[in-house]
Design an enzyme around this catalytic site. Structure first.
Site, PDB file in Angstrom:
ATOM      1  N   ARG A 106       0.849  -1.180   0.000  1.00 36.42           N
ATOM      2  CA  ARG A 106       0.000   0.000   0.000  1.00 36.42           C
ATOM      3  C   ARG A 106       0.894   1.243   0.000  1.00 36.42           C
ATOM      4  NH1 ARG A 106      -2.386   2.919   4.897  1.00 36.42           N
ATOM      5  NH2 ARG A 106      -3.516   4.598   3.856  1.00 36.42           N
ATOM      6  N   HIS A 151      -2.782  11.009   0.767  1.00 37.57           N
ATOM      7  CA  HIS A 151      -2.314  10.680   2.118  1.00 37.57           C
ATOM      8  C   HIS A 151      -1.581  11.904   2.687  1.00 37.57           C
ATOM      9  CE1 HIS A 151      -0.829   7.177   4.866  1.00 37.57           C
ATOM     10  NE2 HIS A 151      -0.568   8.323   5.471  1.00 37.57           N
ATOM     11  N   GLU A 197      -7.238   8.548   6.426  1.00 39.60           N
ATOM     12  CA  GLU A 197      -7.517   9.066   7.767  1.00 39.60           C
ATOM     13  C   GLU A 197      -8.020  10.505   7.824  1.00 39.60           C
ATOM     14  OE1 GLU A 197      -4.135   8.400  10.323  1.00 39.60           O
ATOM     15  OE2 GLU A 197      -4.386   6.237  10.289  1.00 39.60           O
ATOM     16  N   TYR A 339      -3.679   1.139  15.898  1.00 37.10           N
ATOM     17  CA  TYR A 339      -2.389   1.134  16.591  1.00 37.10           C
ATOM     18  C   TYR A 339      -2.478   0.877  18.093  1.00 37.10           C
ATOM     19  CZ  TYR A 339      -0.041   2.961  12.450  1.00 37.10           C
ATOM     20  OH  TYR A 339       0.477   3.110  11.195  1.00 37.10           O
ATOM     21  N   GLU A 411      -3.123  -0.431   8.266  1.00 32.07           N
ATOM     22  CA  GLU A 411      -1.919  -0.090   9.024  1.00 32.07           C
ATOM     23  C   GLU A 411      -2.024  -0.703  10.406  1.00 32.07           C
ATOM     24  OE1 GLU A 411      -0.949   4.131   9.318  1.00 32.07           O
ATOM     25  OE2 GLU A 411      -1.446   4.448   7.212  1.00 32.07           O
TER      26      GLU A 411
END
Ligand SMILES: *[C@@H]1O[C@H](CO)[C@@H](O)[C@H](O)[C@H]1NC(C)=O
Ligand SMILES: *[C@@H]1O[C@H](CO)[C@@H](O)[C@H](O)[C@H]1NC(C)=O
Length: 523
Positions: A106, A151, A197, A339, A411
């Protein structure tokens, strides 16, 4: 009395065996065969964090170029001018992915390499040539490209002209850019991600004001411009509509012929109540709604969560009927970056500082510590802790709120704590990162056994890179990068993945004490 005592005893036994089981699970091994054959294992990167070559071959100035060149904005005044020099070393980087046995990658497209001035200038063919080389070489190695169109890095031109995401003009600019990507790359790219995001962009760029364009207001931060209570709502609205309109163009003009699919990425932390008080339990719900469902409810169901509409009233931009029709269902899969898990504390019924009592924060505060004990092992990021069970909970949550959607974990990764020292040999011997991925993958397998349709897992990141405002010293890579020489050295974790996935990465370095490695693999 005796009966009650016996029951109490049994309850304690039950609870202690539960917590034992939890620890056992956190230590379980993981095999390739725990995942379907067609499952995607990949690494993730983004253009500004790795490419460098920032004025080469016609690339235009981005918001992050401007921001990083102001000393003090990024730790050690690091910039992405050279970064990993991936612009020149991409062949070596693709070779590394391949030798780890990865079957997906990615990456994102630098907007200003393709459109140096957004739609107010020409298409830069040399930018298109660069991404064609990446895509073609990935495919030659059997690596599936997952392309993020946007991004974080965007043309400075669009900031200067109309304040980028603060303006609805940005929707048109994004669609213009996305359409060029579909047209140029869509014959080979079958997995698209529109925007990375939006919930982090609003938080960091418009609430805290520590990412460009550095907008904020007290008590969240001290910026020269901005309004942390209002602007994030506008920015999110424009990003969601830009996404929806790009998906509409893809579906009506490209998808049938090209046969790909499309979605968007949001981050989702998991939360646990700070106390067992019912208000903190409600704060957990709100934390998920005001960060994650804020993004995904409109995309799946066509409108913001009702809790947010109630709280913000007319301050929350609304979707017209036409807009609702194009945003609802504008996804083929859900992509989530995960995360950490944090504690959530209610701020409606007891006081909080740091703006926790504000609607934009969902009337709650989040933290990594309870009575000075952290929720999991600390990492190189202040607010990221190692809590493997959080991934299973996150996937369960997504699968309950948005049933039957394919899910990609786009991620998940670990940054080495500074307390582990800065000796190269120690950084490369990253046993903690190996344990992190093994335990998070085990957690993911549990979520899949619960019924979630998870299709892929991407490690953040392929290699150490410019970790935004934290600079080069916050290292998330499976591969170590010496930022003086730009030499790459696979860490133990890269070898662990090669071993899991059947890659042929050579044991080139002395850190690979065979015993250590076997112990990590089969423990
Ligand atoms: C903003 O600046 C004031 C005065 O310098 C300071 O007291 C306050 O802590 C700062 N707030 C933040 C969030 O940095
Ligand atoms: C790597 O670290 C582990 C502890 O995490 C240690 O036991 C091992 O000896 C180290 N290996 C080398 C080669 O330094």
């Amino acid at each position: 009395m005796a009966i009650i005592k016996t029951l109490q005893f049994l309850l304690i036994l039950f609870l202690s065996s539960q917590s034992f089981a939890q620890n056992e699970e956190d230590d379980e091994g993981i095999k390739r065969s725990d995942f379907p054959n067609h499952f995607f294992f990949g690494t993730s990167t983004s253009s500004y964090q790795i490419e460098g070559g920032y004025v080469e071959d016609g690339r235009g100035t981005s918001n992050w170029d401007v921001f990083s060149h102001i000393p003090g904005n990024i730790k050690n005044s690091d910039t992405g001018d050279v970064a990993d020099d991936h612009y020149h070393r991409f062949m070596e980087d693709i070779e590394m992915m391949s030798s780890m046995g990865m079957n997906a990658y990615r990456f994102s497209i630098s907007w200003t390499r393709i459109l140096p001035k957004g739609r107010f200038g020409k298409v830069n063919r040399r930018g298109i040539v660069f991404y064609n080389k990446i895509i073609d070489n990935l495919l030659l190695k059997g690596i599936e490209p997952f392309v993020t169109i946007h991004h974080h890095d965007l043309p400075d031109e669009l900031d200067k002209r109309y304040g980028s995401w603060m303006s609805s003009h940005m929707q048109e600019d994004f669609v213009y850019f996305a359409k060029i990507c579909f047209k140029e790359f869509g014959d080979r790219v079958k997995h698209w991600i529109t925007i990375n995001e939006p919930n982090l962009v609003t938080l960091m760029g418009y609430i805290k004001g520590v990412y460009p364009p550095a907008h904020c207001s007290p008590p969240f931060g001290n910026c020269s411009v901005g309004n942390s209570d209002i602007e994030p709502l506008i920015v999110m609205h424009n990003m969601l509509l830009a996404h929806a309109k790009a998906v509409f163009i893809y579906r009506t003009q490209f998808q049938k012929k090209q046969g790909g699919s499309i979605g968007l990425v949001a981050y989702c932390h998991m939360y646990e109540p700070l106390t067992n008080n019912e208000f903190d339990l409600q704060a957990v719900d709100r934390a998920l709604i005001f960060s994650f469902a804020w993004v995904y409810d409109p995309i799946v169901y066509g409108d913001y969560p009702k809790e947010m509409r109630e709280v913000f009233g007319s301050q929350l931009p609304s979707f017209s009927n036409t807009e609702k029709n194009i945003i609802k269902g504008s996804l083929d899969y859900i992509c989530v970056n995960h995360y950490t898990t944090l504690y959530a504390k209610d701020c409606l019924h007891s006081p909080c500082s740091n703006g926790g009592d504000r609607p934009i924060k969902g009337f709650l505060d989040t933290m990594g510590y309870r009575n000075s004990v952290s929720i999991g092992d600390p990492t190189g990021m202040d607010r990221f802790f190692v809590v493997p069970r959080g991934l299973e909970k996150t996937i369960n949550y997504i699968n309950q709120r948005y049933p039957n959607k394919p899910i990609f974990v786009t991620e998940n990764g670990y940054s080495t704590p500074p307390s582990d020292g800065n000796k190269v040999e120690d950084i490369i011997n990253d046993t903690k990162r190996v344990n992190f991925h093994r335990n998070y993958l085990a957690s993911l397998v549990r979520a899949m056994r619960n019924g979630a349709d998870v299709r892929g897992y991407f490690v953040w990141s392929l290699m150490d890179n410019l970790e935004w405002i934290h600079g080069f010293n916050t290292r998330f890579g499976l591969v170590y990068v010496d930022f003086q020489t730009l030499e790459r050295r696979p860490k133990l974790s890269a070898h662990w993945f090669a071993s899991l996935l059947g890659g042929n990465l050579q044991h080139s370095s002395s850190i690979l004490n065979k015993n250590t490695f076997d112990h990590l693999m089969y423990d």
